[in-house]
Scaffold this active site. Structure first.
Site, mmCIF file in Angstrom:
data_model
loop_
_atom_site.group_PDB
_atom_site.id
_atom_site.type_symbol
_atom_site.label_atom_id
_atom_site.label_comp_id
_atom_site.label_asym_id
_atom_site.label_seq_id
_atom_site.Cartn_x
_atom_site.Cartn_y
_atom_site.Cartn_z
ATOM 1 N N CYS A 189 55.265 16.122 29.212
ATOM 2 C CA CYS A 189 55.125 17.341 29.668
ATOM 3 C C CYS A 189 53.920 18.282 28.931
ATOM 4 O O CYS A 189 52.700 17.170 29.049
ATOM 5 C CB CYS A 189 55.527 18.721 29.837
ATOM 6 N N HIS A 191 60.836 15.802 32.666
ATOM 7 C CA HIS A 191 61.385 16.369 32.000
ATOM 8 C C HIS A 191 63.224 15.700 32.201
ATOM 9 O O HIS A 191 62.920 14.445 32.840
ATOM 10 C CB HIS A 191 61.852 17.558 31.833
HETATM 11 N N1 GLN Z 1 52.939 24.630 29.829
HETATM 12 C C1 GLN Z 1 52.771 23.181 30.560
HETATM 13 C C2 GLN Z 1 52.063 23.949 31.607
HETATM 14 O O1 GLN Z 1 52.349 24.455 32.339
HETATM 15 C C3 GLN Z 1 53.747 22.358 30.651
HETATM 16 C C4 GLN Z 1 55.238 22.930 30.685
HETATM 17 C C5 GLN Z 1 55.677 22.438 30.673
HETATM 18 O O2 GLN Z 1 55.837 20.914 29.136
HETATM 19 N N2 GLN Z 1 57.277 21.948 31.049
HETATM 20 O O3 GLN Z 1 51.553 22.702 32.517
#
Ligand code: GLN
Length: 247
Positions: free
Chosen positions: A97, A200
């Site tokens: 992510c 995730h």
């Molecule tokens: N901050 C990033 C986004 O919102 C990644 C979020 C995350 O790792 N869940 O796109």
């Protein structure tokens, strides 16, 4: 020559650990332990040097935009070159992510441009309206050395939309969920042993087969040569994640 210890470097475990992404490290450790394979975990956070030759797998979990911004400059200035060197010699670099976003060229947050380390040809842009791509997700992946396509299942929640450049290949194709940008049907990125994904879950406890693929690849083993384990719980976790995604 194969090695008997998996050496993992967790990058910014204090900042890049959303949705219990650290569970990915725990699963790798257990699967090594159960097979009598050694496991070494080193943390490298802001200010820490990274030795490109000292680890078989480098791991960058997900994070809030704010935490990504905190790491990005350090990642770029202190860790970009060693990570390129490690990837060039075949070490695994796995980004989840926020992690996949920082493996690319940059992450555009409105007027700000957060630098990535350019290991893969992709850019990420935050949606102008701030909308997020959220939900259970399943993708089909076809990895070298496996007997056919497999499914990865997990959970995604990202405001960024990731666009692959011409030199990038996706990790897989979306079966259910949004994937990189909600429209392309692509999920993640894969270039040799550099792998990025939005999944995730954490990813590996829900997809133990993929943990074994990474473990074997990192140790230069054939995945089918790993000692089989009693995976009844892991199989149930995988089935439950697939059901949640609707596949
Ligand atoms: N901050 C990033 C986004 O919102 C990644 C979020 C995350 O790792 N869940 O796109």
């Amino acid at each position: 020559m194969s090695k008997s210890t998996l050496r993992v470097c967790a990058l910014y475990p204090d900042l890049m650990n959303i949705y219990a992404d650290r569970g990915n490290m725990l699963l790798l450790e257990k699967r090594c332990d159960w097979r009598g394979i050694g496991f070494e975990l080193t943390a490298a956070t802001i200010g820490d040097e990274v030795d490109p030759d000292a680890h078989d797998l480098f791991y960058l979990g997900g994070g809030q935009d704010r935490d990504q911004q905190l790491c990005a400059e350090d990642l770029y200035t202190l860790k970009r070159e060693p990570l390129h060197a490690a990837a060039d010699r075949g070490a695994i670099v796995l980004g989840i992510c926020g992690g996949i976003q920082l493996l690319g060229d940059h992450y555009e947050l409105g007027t700000e441009r957060v630098p990535g380390i350019g290991l893969v040809d992709l850019v990420t842009k935050r949606a102008i309206d701030g909308s997020r791509l959220i939900g259970n997700v399943a993708i089909e992946v076809d990895l070298p050395g496996l007997d056919g396509p497999r499914t990865l299942a997990g959970f995604e929640n990202h405001g960024g939309r990731t666009h692959l450049g011409p030199a990038a290949q996706p990790l897989g194709r979306v079966l259910k969920g949004h994937g990189n940008d909600g429209t392309s049907g692509f999920e993640g990125v894969k270039k040799n042993n550099i792998i990025g994904t939005y999944l995730h879950g954490p990813l590996l406890p829900k997809n133990a087969w993929f943990a074994d693929y990474l473990l074997a690849t990192a140790l230069q083993l054939d995945p089918s040569s790993l000692q089989p384990l009693d995976d009844r719980l892991e199989d149930a976790a995988h089935a439950s994640a697939r059901r949640a995604a609707g596949v």
